[in-house]
Design a protein around this motif. Sequence first.
Motif, PDB file in Angstrom:
ATOM      1  N   THR A 123       5.128  -0.107   6.029  1.00 20.50           N
ATOM      2  CA  THR A 123       3.809  -0.151   5.465  1.00 20.50           C
ATOM      3  C   THR A 123       3.679  -0.155   3.915  1.00 20.50           C
ATOM      4  O   THR A 123       4.324   0.836   3.245  1.00 20.50           O
ATOM      5  CB  THR A 123       2.754   0.809   6.019  1.00 20.50           C
ATOM      6  N   ILE A 124       3.182  -1.133   3.345  1.00 23.21           N
ATOM      7  CA  ILE A 124       2.836  -1.000   1.719  1.00 23.21           C
ATOM      8  C   ILE A 124       1.591  -0.432   1.610  1.00 23.21           C
ATOM      9  O   ILE A 124       0.420  -1.097   1.712  1.00 23.21           O
ATOM     10  CB  ILE A 124       3.193  -2.329   1.183  1.00 23.21           C
ATOM     11  N   GLU A 125       1.479   0.859   0.941  1.00 24.17           N
ATOM     12  CA  GLU A 125       0.210   1.591   0.743  1.00 24.17           C
ATOM     13  C   GLU A 125      -0.516   0.989  -0.331  1.00 24.17           C
ATOM     14  O   GLU A 125       0.027   0.435  -1.457  1.00 24.17           O
ATOM     15  CB  GLU A 125       0.506   2.849   0.726  1.00 24.17           C
ATOM     16  N   ALA A 126      -1.832   1.293  -0.545  1.00 23.62           N
ATOM     17  CA  ALA A 126      -2.536   0.842  -1.556  1.00 23.62           C
ATOM     18  C   ALA A 126      -2.204   1.354  -3.033  1.00 23.62           C
ATOM     19  O   ALA A 126      -2.367   1.013  -4.004  1.00 23.62           O
ATOM     20  CB  ALA A 126      -3.994   1.205  -1.539  1.00 23.62           C
ATOM     21  N   ASP A 145       1.065   1.813  -3.920  1.00 21.98           N
ATOM     22  CA  ASP A 145       2.136   1.123  -4.223  1.00 21.98           C
ATOM     23  C   ASP A 145       1.894   0.211  -5.301  1.00 21.98           C
ATOM     24  O   ASP A 145       1.254  -0.601  -5.036  1.00 21.98           O
ATOM     25  CB  ASP A 145       2.989   0.474  -2.995  1.00 21.98           C
ATOM     26  N   ASP A 202       3.430  -2.826  -5.904  1.00 21.43           N
ATOM     27  CA  ASP A 202       3.243  -4.092  -5.304  1.00 21.43           C
ATOM     28  C   ASP A 202       2.124  -4.580  -4.263  1.00 21.43           C
ATOM     29  O   ASP A 202       2.012  -5.422  -4.069  1.00 21.43           O
ATOM     30  CB  ASP A 202       4.406  -4.122  -4.548  1.00 21.43           C
ATOM     31  N   TYR A 203       1.303  -3.549  -4.016  1.00 19.29           N
ATOM     32  CA  TYR A 203       0.115  -3.924  -3.127  1.00 19.29           C
ATOM     33  C   TYR A 203      -0.678  -4.930  -3.533  1.00 19.29           C
ATOM     34  O   TYR A 203      -0.991  -5.631  -2.762  1.00 19.29           O
ATOM     35  CB  TYR A 203      -0.670  -2.207  -2.882  1.00 19.29           C
ATOM     36  N   PRO A 204      -1.108  -4.959  -4.806  1.00 16.20           N
ATOM     37  CA  PRO A 204      -1.886  -6.182  -5.073  1.00 16.20           C
ATOM     38  C   PRO A 204      -1.072  -7.475  -4.926  1.00 16.20           C
ATOM     39  O   PRO A 204      -2.002  -8.484  -4.310  1.00 16.20           O
ATOM     40  CB  PRO A 204      -2.115  -6.139  -6.545  1.00 16.20           C
ATOM     41  N   VAL A 231       0.953  -7.954  -2.550  1.00 19.94           N
ATOM     42  CA  VAL A 231       0.712  -7.962  -1.138  1.00 19.94           C
ATOM     43  C   VAL A 231      -0.400  -8.575  -0.431  1.00 19.94           C
ATOM     44  O   VAL A 231      -0.474  -9.642   0.397  1.00 19.94           O
ATOM     45  CB  VAL A 231       1.127  -6.632  -0.399  1.00 19.94           C
ATOM     46  N   VAL A 232      -1.553  -7.888  -0.899  1.00 21.32           N
ATOM     47  CA  VAL A 232      -3.066  -8.569  -0.724  1.00 21.32           C
ATOM     48  C   VAL A 232      -2.956 -10.212  -1.154  1.00 21.32           C
ATOM     49  O   VAL A 232      -3.244 -10.962  -0.147  1.00 21.32           O
ATOM     50  CB  VAL A 232      -3.933  -7.833  -1.464  1.00 21.32           C
ATOM     51  N   ARG A 270     -10.528  -6.553  -5.870  1.00 21.65           N
ATOM     52  CA  ARG A 270     -10.756  -6.536  -4.372  1.00 21.65           C
ATOM     53  C   ARG A 270     -12.132  -6.068  -4.205  1.00 21.65           C
ATOM     54  O   ARG A 270     -12.693  -5.359  -4.908  1.00 21.65           O
ATOM     55  CB  ARG A 270      -9.741  -5.340  -3.866  1.00 21.65           C
TER      56      ARG A 270
END
Length: 189
Positions: free
Chosen positions: A44-47, A49, A51-53, A55-56, A187
């Motif tokens: 899971t890539i958490e908020a 992280d 790289d999270y933006p 991922v979204v 977001r």
Amino acid sequence: VARREPRPRREQAESVGDRLTAFGLSLAPTRIGSMLRILQRPGTIEAADPDYPIVVESIRDMYQLRLIVDTMDNNTESHEFRFAVDRLRKGLALPQDEGKDTPGRNFQFALYVAALCKNAGLPTRHEEPDVTCDVEGTKFGIAAKRLTSIEALENNIKDAADQIRETGLPGIIALDFTRARNPTNRRIT
């Protein structure tokens, strides 16, 4: 034989990457390549992280990319289609990091509009104004425009109308307001 629908984000990213590389594209140093690499990370890539933006953003792009690659088999001989697919890889992973000109996402939007038409059963070509389709024996054009600001709306509509007018076809304009309505790509919860 029906293809199995990929479910998790990793499988979807792998499927899109496989289809694009089978098409003859190198994905490594590109926006699409970096998105696919991050989506294929295990776990899971958490908020929190960094790289999270991406991922979204990548998950949003995957909806369009999946439809594009799922409908591209009928276009492999088209020079214009190959050119557009090559160009969709350009740019940065996050739209807010790009300047006003975003050719990769512009080509992606035009390819997405064409894929929607193809998915609806319309004979579709990649030609001016951006896409043409046949509906009940009539060829019409679609000018695909991504707005970078609401202030650009009038100019984009005029440019799109000119594009359609120059083809001599009846036509419509497909507009993407995503960046114009959310230029910082924040977001919204």
